[in-house]
Structure formats: C-alpha cells, structure tokens
Design a protein around this motif. Structure first.
Motif, PDB file in Angstrom:
ATOM      1  N   ILE A  62       0.816  -1.221   0.000  1.00  0.00           N
ATOM      2  CA  ILE A  62       0.000   0.000   0.000  1.00  0.00           C
ATOM      3  C   ILE A  62       0.848   1.268   0.000  1.00  0.00           C
ATOM      4  CG2 ILE A  62      -1.963  -1.106   1.134  1.00  0.00           C
ATOM      5  CD1 ILE A  62      -1.050   0.118   3.753  1.00  0.00           C
ATOM      6  N   ASP A  63       2.142   1.104  -0.066  1.00  0.00           N
ATOM      7  CA  ASP A  63       3.051   2.253  -0.064  1.00  0.00           C
ATOM      8  C   ASP A  63       4.215   1.947  -1.006  1.00  0.00           C
ATOM      9  OD1 ASP A  63       4.749   4.384   0.452  1.00  0.00           O
ATOM     10  OD2 ASP A  63       4.356   4.386   2.608  1.00  0.00           O
ATOM     11  N   SER A  64       4.257   2.594  -2.146  1.00  0.00           N
ATOM     12  CA  SER A  64       5.264   2.293  -3.163  1.00  0.00           C
ATOM     13  C   SER A  64       6.544   3.113  -3.016  1.00  0.00           C
ATOM     14  CB  SER A  64       4.676   2.526  -4.557  1.00  0.00           C
ATOM     15  OG  SER A  64       4.315   3.893  -4.728  1.00  0.00           O
ATOM     16  N   ARG A  65       6.628   3.933  -1.966  1.00  0.00           N
ATOM     17  CA  ARG A  65       7.828   4.761  -1.796  1.00  0.00           C
ATOM     18  C   ARG A  65       9.068   3.884  -1.549  1.00  0.00           C
ATOM     19  NH1 ARG A  65       6.380   8.633   3.036  1.00  0.00           N
ATOM     20  NH2 ARG A  65       5.509   6.637   3.763  1.00  0.00           N
ATOM     21  N   PRO A  66      10.189   4.236  -2.171  1.00  0.00           N
ATOM     22  CA  PRO A  66      11.432   3.476  -1.958  1.00  0.00           C
ATOM     23  C   PRO A  66      11.858   3.499  -0.497  1.00  0.00           C
ATOM     24  CG  PRO A  66      11.627   4.936  -3.844  1.00  0.00           C
ATOM     25  CD  PRO A  66      10.373   5.323  -3.129  1.00  0.00           C
ATOM     26  N   ILE A  67      12.679   2.516  -0.133  1.00  0.00           N
ATOM     27  CA  ILE A  67      13.156   2.392   1.247  1.00  0.00           C
ATOM     28  C   ILE A  67      14.679   2.417   1.270  1.00  0.00           C
ATOM     29  CG2 ILE A  67      13.227   0.909   3.295  1.00  0.00           C
ATOM     30  CD1 ILE A  67      10.584  -0.347   2.256  1.00  0.00           C
ATOM     31  N   SER A 119      26.823  -2.347   3.072  1.00  0.00           N
ATOM     32  CA  SER A 119      26.457  -1.294   2.135  1.00  0.00           C
ATOM     33  C   SER A 119      25.067  -0.758   2.415  1.00  0.00           C
ATOM     34  CB  SER A 119      26.505  -1.829   0.696  1.00  0.00           C
ATOM     35  OG  SER A 119      25.949  -0.900  -0.208  1.00  0.00           O
ATOM     36  N   ILE A 120      24.886   0.506   2.142  1.00  0.00           N
ATOM     37  CA  ILE A 120      23.545   1.062   2.105  1.00  0.00           C
ATOM     38  C   ILE A 120      22.801   0.344   0.988  1.00  0.00           C
ATOM     39  CG2 ILE A 120      24.247   2.836   0.473  1.00  0.00           C
ATOM     40  CD1 ILE A 120      22.192   4.679   1.621  1.00  0.00           C
ATOM     41  N   VAL A 121      21.512   0.163   1.148  1.00  0.00           N
ATOM     42  CA  VAL A 121      20.711  -0.490   0.122  1.00  0.00           C
ATOM     43  C   VAL A 121      19.485   0.369  -0.159  1.00  0.00           C
ATOM     44  CG1 VAL A 121      19.480  -2.577  -0.565  1.00  0.00           C
ATOM     45  CG2 VAL A 121      21.484  -2.760   0.926  1.00  0.00           C
ATOM     46  N   PHE A 122      19.272   0.658  -1.422  1.00  0.00           N
ATOM     47  CA  PHE A 122      18.132   1.453  -1.853  1.00  0.00           C
ATOM     48  C   PHE A 122      17.137   0.497  -2.498  1.00  0.00           C
ATOM     49  CE2 PHE A 122      16.321   4.618  -5.048  1.00  0.00           C
ATOM     50  CZ  PHE A 122      15.558   5.302  -4.097  1.00  0.00           C
ATOM     51  N   VAL A 123      16.038   0.234  -1.791  1.00  0.00           N
ATOM     52  CA  VAL A 123      15.068  -0.769  -2.225  1.00  0.00           C
ATOM     53  C   VAL A 123      13.851  -0.092  -2.851  1.00  0.00           C
ATOM     54  CG1 VAL A 123      13.702  -2.768  -1.546  1.00  0.00           C
ATOM     55  CG2 VAL A 123      15.810  -2.243  -0.319  1.00  0.00           C
ATOM     56  N   THR A 124      13.528  -0.494  -4.063  1.00  0.00           N
ATOM     57  CA  THR A 124      12.363   0.020  -4.769  1.00  0.00           C
ATOM     58  C   THR A 124      11.474  -1.156  -5.159  1.00  0.00           C
ATOM     59  OG1 THR A 124      13.169  -0.170  -7.050  1.00  0.00           O
ATOM     60  CG2 THR A 124      13.936   1.732  -5.765  1.00  0.00           C
ATOM     61  N   PRO A 125      10.251  -0.899  -5.592  1.00  0.00           N
ATOM     62  CA  PRO A 125       9.396  -2.003  -6.034  1.00  0.00           C
ATOM     63  C   PRO A 125       9.992  -2.783  -7.203  1.00  0.00           C
ATOM     64  CG  PRO A 125       8.076  -0.061  -5.597  1.00  0.00           C
ATOM     65  CD  PRO A 125       9.508   0.379  -5.536  1.00  0.00           C
ATOM     66  N   LYS A 126      10.925  -2.165  -7.929  1.00  0.00           N
ATOM     67  CA  LYS A 126      11.511  -2.802  -9.103  1.00  0.00           C
ATOM     68  C   LYS A 126      12.822  -3.524  -8.823  1.00  0.00           C
ATOM     69  CE  LYS A 126       9.451   0.482 -12.364  1.00  0.00           C
ATOM     70  NZ  LYS A 126       9.734   1.453 -13.451  1.00  0.00           N
ATOM     71  N   GLY A 127      13.427  -3.289  -7.647  1.00  0.00           N
ATOM     72  CA  GLY A 127      14.698  -3.925  -7.343  1.00  0.00           C
ATOM     73  C   GLY A 127      15.460  -3.196  -6.259  1.00  0.00           C
ATOM     74  N   ALA A 128      16.694  -3.632  -6.021  1.00  0.00           N
ATOM     75  CA  ALA A 128      17.515  -3.033  -4.966  1.00  0.00           C
ATOM     76  C   ALA A 128      18.872  -2.629  -5.532  1.00  0.00           C
ATOM     77  CB  ALA A 128      17.699  -4.027  -3.824  1.00  0.00           C
ATOM     78  N   TYR A 129      19.434  -1.541  -4.984  1.00  0.00           N
ATOM     79  CA  TYR A 129      20.699  -0.994  -5.456  1.00  0.00           C
ATOM     80  C   TYR A 129      21.625  -0.761  -4.268  1.00  0.00           C
ATOM     81  CZ  TYR A 129      17.515  -0.108  -9.320  1.00  0.00           C
ATOM     82  OH  TYR A 129      16.570  -0.266 -10.305  1.00  0.00           O
TER      83      TYR A 129
END
Length: 207
Positions: A62-67, A119-129
C-alpha cells in the motif's frame, strides 16, 4: 563540480558496515527529533518472522515509496538520514535499519545475507541498489531547496563518472565511517512520531 562532489560525499554516508559513507557536521548526529532506545541485540523479535518475499510484498503493498536501508548504529549514517529527511520535504523516501527485522528480510529478498551491513541499500518495487548506485538513486529523489531538484545532478554523475570510480570513493569513506564519527550500541528511530510515516513498521516482518 565541487558542489556536486560535496553532495555526493555527503549522501554516501547513508551506508552500513564498510561500503558507503560521507562526512557531515557533528551538528546533525544527535538530532533532538530522534532517540536511540532500542537495543540492537533486541531488534530480533521472539515472534515468528514471515518469509522474506512475503515481507517484500507487504512493505510495498500500500506504499510504493522506496526504502533506504542504513546502518542503524553508525553515527555518520544517522547524520545522513537527518540530511535526507531535511532534503525530502515531500516525504518520497522511507527508512529502515539494516539490523531491523524488515531490513534483514529485504536483504534476503534481494539475494543478500541477512546480516550483511556492508552497504547502504536502496530498495524500490523494481529492485535493490547498493553502493554508489544506491546513493545516486536516493539523490534523484531529494530536493534541498524549492525548485532545485538533485535529479539532473544524479543522472550526470551516473553517466559521466564510471561506476568503478564512484564505488571506490564510496568504499573509501565507508571503510572509515566508525572512526570518523563513532558508533552507538542502540539503533535510532523516530521516537516522538514526527516522522512516523517515514520509518517502516518492523511489525510488517512478523507473521
């Protein structure tokens, strides 16, 4: 170019145990908006945890904002979280400690070890960086001043600076983040609720 380099190094501090970091003034480290009262050793709950893939679905259901997954005991990283909150007035980003239940599950859901805080991880609905790619992804969402988005700068850095060089700069700061500003033995979180919707509820990782 000097300004863009400064911003890049600053945002690199959002890392965890040894991969990405930056130098910020000590002024932001102990913000009155936050408290650290949850022991890192007690972050694991006695309740059963859901499968990583299930947790991944829940956090974006219910929340698509990246983490942004950050090192919760790193003072430098906490300073970077403060910076990101200040530069994200529209609340487009969310946060969770790598050591939290949600953080560990998101790591596993993307093929990383649950205890990997390198590492810092940037998680989005499409994947992680991770590493510099994570920093540039985060930078694209920031807006430090009205009508001054950082997205063009981030895109320029992505295409003009080789990833190997970007990651080398990130790693150099990250490897020394604890010696730069020290660490704490408790994880930070939004104690007074001012940014309650910006920190992912750890209960989402429970059955």
């Amino acid at each position: 170019m000097r300004t863009s380099s400064t911003i890049y190094l600053a945002l690199s501090a959002l890392i965890s145990n040894g991969s990405h970091a930056f130098q910020l003034s000590h002024h932001h480290v102990v913000s009155s908006r936050f408290a650290s009262v949850q022991s890192v050793t007690s972050l694991g709950s006695t309740k059963s945890s859901s499968a990583p893939s299930v947790v991944l679905d829940r956090v974006f259901e219910i929340d698509s904002r990246p983490i942004i997954l950050f090192d919760g005991v790193c003072n430098l990283c906490s300073s970077a979280v403060n910076l990101a909150l200040d530069w994200d007035p529209r609340g487009k980003l969310r946060f969770a400690a790598l050591q939290s239940k949600v953080g560990k599950n998101l790591l596993q859901a993307h093929g990383r070890d649950a205890n990997d805080i390198s590492s810092i991880v940037f998680v989005t609905p499409k994947g992680a960086y991770t590493k510099s790619d994570a920093i540039l992804g985060i930078t694209q969402e920031l807006n430090p001043l009205p009508f001054v988005p950082l997205k063009p700068l981030a895109l320029a850095g992505q295409y003009m600076v080789p990833q190997m060089l970007r990651d080398a700069v990130y790693d150099g700061v990250a490897d020394n983040r604890y010696s730069i500003m020290g660490k704490r033995d408790v994880c930070r979180f939004d104690a007074d609720g001012e940014f309650d919707d910006r920190f992912v509820d750890d209960n989402l990782a429970e059955v």
